[in-house]
Design a protein around this motif. Structure first.
Motif, PDB file in Angstrom:
ATOM      1  N   ILE A 153       2.490  13.356  -5.818  1.00 44.35           N
ATOM      2  CA  ILE A 153       3.182  12.696  -6.940  1.00 44.35           C
ATOM      3  C   ILE A 153       2.197  12.461  -8.078  1.00 44.35           C
ATOM      4  N   PRO A 154       2.359  13.161  -9.234  1.00 51.00           N
ATOM      5  CA  PRO A 154       3.273  14.288  -9.432  1.00 51.00           C
ATOM      6  C   PRO A 154       2.649  15.569  -8.915  1.00 51.00           C
ATOM      7  N   THR A 201       9.530   4.731   5.400  1.00 47.63           N
ATOM      8  CA  THR A 201       8.435   5.041   4.488  1.00 47.63           C
ATOM      9  C   THR A 201       8.088   6.517   4.562  1.00 47.63           C
ATOM     10  N   GLY A 202       7.101   6.907   3.770  1.00 47.78           N
ATOM     11  CA  GLY A 202       6.658   8.295   3.734  1.00 47.78           C
ATOM     12  C   GLY A 202       5.513   8.433   2.759  1.00 47.78           C
ATOM     13  N   ARG A 203       5.252   9.666   2.355  1.00 45.41           N
ATOM     14  CA  ARG A 203       4.137   9.935   1.456  1.00 45.41           C
ATOM     15  C   ARG A 203       4.355   9.348   0.070  1.00 45.41           C
ATOM     16  N   ASP A 204       5.614   9.050  -0.282  1.00 45.69           N
ATOM     17  CA  ASP A 204       5.869   8.398  -1.575  1.00 45.69           C
ATOM     18  C   ASP A 204       5.154   7.050  -1.625  1.00 45.69           C
ATOM     19  N   ASP A 205       5.198   6.312  -0.509  1.00 46.07           N
ATOM     20  CA  ASP A 205       4.558   4.996  -0.448  1.00 46.07           C
ATOM     21  C   ASP A 205       3.059   5.116  -0.197  1.00 46.07           C
ATOM     22  N   ALA A 251      -1.880   9.990  -1.506  1.00 46.50           N
ATOM     23  CA  ALA A 251      -3.324  10.200  -1.606  1.00 46.50           C
ATOM     24  C   ALA A 251      -3.915   9.338  -2.714  1.00 46.50           C
ATOM     25  N   ARG A 252      -3.151   9.143  -3.784  1.00 45.31           N
ATOM     26  CA  ARG A 252      -3.632   8.303  -4.892  1.00 45.31           C
ATOM     27  C   ARG A 252      -3.815   6.860  -4.426  1.00 45.31           C
ATOM     28  N   TRP A 253      -2.844   6.341  -3.655  1.00 51.17           N
ATOM     29  CA  TRP A 253      -2.967   4.980  -3.114  1.00 51.17           C
ATOM     30  C   TRP A 253      -4.179   4.884  -2.198  1.00 51.17           C
ATOM     31  N   PHE A 254      -4.346   5.882  -1.333  1.00 49.89           N
ATOM     32  CA  PHE A 254      -5.466   5.886  -0.401  1.00 49.89           C
ATOM     33  C   PHE A 254      -6.798   5.896  -1.156  1.00 49.89           C
ATOM     34  N   ASP A 255      -6.894   6.714  -2.186  1.00 47.15           N
ATOM     35  CA  ASP A 255      -8.133   6.784  -2.971  1.00 47.15           C
ATOM     36  C   ASP A 255      -8.471   5.433  -3.591  1.00 47.15           C
ATOM     37  N   GLY A 256      -7.439   4.726  -4.050  1.00 48.13           N
ATOM     38  CA  GLY A 256      -7.672   3.406  -4.611  1.00 48.13           C
ATOM     39  C   GLY A 256      -8.211   2.426  -3.592  1.00 48.13           C
TER      40      GLY A 256
END
Length: 372
Positions: A53-54, A247-251, A254-259
């Motif tokens: 995303i995106p 839940t899923g990858r939307d939640d 990778a961006r959330w994980f990086d943060g």
């Protein structure tokens, strides 16, 4: 009747196809066999790109053409794997009443009223010669439900067929984990998603170790969980919601994980893996009712002995057993569930469980594509 089910999960590693014989009157079931096929690397890379995303397409690329071509390639793999299972079991397409096919989840936002599983049902029916039921989550979402998990009703039917009704759970450890909880005959079935299981561990294995996964949890076993990172990961709002939830990858992107790991540059890669495994355990423990005595485990994570051993330690006195003890291979359970869901459609029977998904009412799930 003989029903087939085809499934590719949030781990985005391949397709599983299973065959189940179902008595139309008694609903008794017998597992007939299963097979799997890994995604070719190019297909997997594009599917993961589409889930990002995106999506990060090259400049001036035709994103719709990429989507449609990927859907065709995915569907062809579903069809080839299905046809391999027919050959393996000595079956003809005419011997099979229905193929329940999940597809690949690209977006799952029931809070916004949509979910999407990529698959071309018409093409799959044409390539296999079997009637296909797909798009199995949308109706539940249209009724205000989560559209997930859908497998608890199947888990209940399978366990009841083995004489198991109470103080028992089924834990699926796929890209994300979900639980089915049996509360006794006449009592409401409960369940729901728990949180990330293999998806974040797979992501870290690929980034830090250039491996597709942490095989048997060997990397996590070499590290030590970091409490500060674990607590930071645990602040995600999903963990603090009550069921029904999914839940899923939307939640958990990778961006959330990086943060979350941006301030953890001093941690060893093995410690980060150990922390992600601990997160998976904590997510399950937070959802597992204290009265549960036995948990049957399925999904790819069932092969991770480090994960299973930590679940046993953290969730005692509940004990964990392989679902093979109940006559189902761990990797084939979800595919078998979608065979059952396909059969529910052709029998005009309810497929969802509102006490799990939160839908406003029971419903027949899916859309039919005939082979003729």
């Amino acid at each position: 009747m003989i029903a087939l089910g085809a499934m590719s999960g949030t781990s985005t590693d391949g397709v599983d196809v299973a065959a189940v014989q179902i008595d139309s009157k008694t609903q008794e079931m017998r597992f007939l066999g299963a097979t799997s096929a890994e995604f070719p690397q190019d297909l997997r890379d594009t599917l993961l790109l589409l889930q990002h995303i995106p999506p990060c397409f090259p400049t001036e690329s035709d994103s719709i053409a990429i989507f449609l071509q990927t859907r065709k390639e995915l569907t062809e793999l579903y069809a080839n794997t299905t046809n391999e299972l027919l050959l393996l079991l000595g079956l003809e397409p005419g011997d099979v009443r229905v193929l329940g096919a999940h597809g690949q989840t690209l977006r799952h936002r029931p809070d916004l009223g949509y979910t999407y599983q990529m698959l071309d049902g018409a093409l799959l029916a044409s390539r296999t010669g079997i009637d296909v039921v797909n798009d199995l989550r949308s109706k539940d979402v249209a009724l205000g439900g989560q559209g997930a998990p859908l497998v608890p009703a199947f888990h209940q039917a399978w366990l009841n067929g083995k004489g198991i009704y109470d103080r028992t759970a089924v834990l699926n450890l796929g890209g994300f984990s979900n639980l089915t909880v049996l509360n006794g005959q006449g009592h409401t079935l409960t369940g729901g998603d728990c949180g990330p299981a293999n998806c974040l561990m797979d992501l870290w294995a690929q980034r830090a170790f250039e491996l597709p996964m942490d095989n048997d949890g060997e990397i996590a076993a070499m590290g030590s969980p970091d409490s500060a990172l674990l607590e930071k990961l645990w602040t995600h709002s999903f963990f603090h919601q009550a069921w029904p939830k999914s839940t899923g990858r939307d939640d958990f992107s990778a961006r959330w994980f990086d943060g979350c790991i941006s301030d953890s540059t001093d941690l060893a890669s093995e410690d980060i893996m150990a922390t992600l495994l601990s997160l998976a355990v904590r997510a399950v423990k937070s959802c597992l009712p204290v009265l549960v005595e036995q948990v049957y485990v399925c999904g790819g994570g069932a092969k991770n002995s480090t994960l299973i051993n930590q679940l046993r330690c953290e969730c005692a006195p509940a004990d964990f057993f392989p679902i093979e003890n109940l006559g189902l291979p761990a990797q084939a359970v979800e595919a078998a569930a979608f065979a059952w869901l396909g059969a529910q459609y052709v029998l005009s029977s309810v497929g969802n469980c509102p006490s799990v998904t939160g839908a406003s009412r029971p419903a027949i799930l899916g859309a039919l594509h005939t082979a003729l």
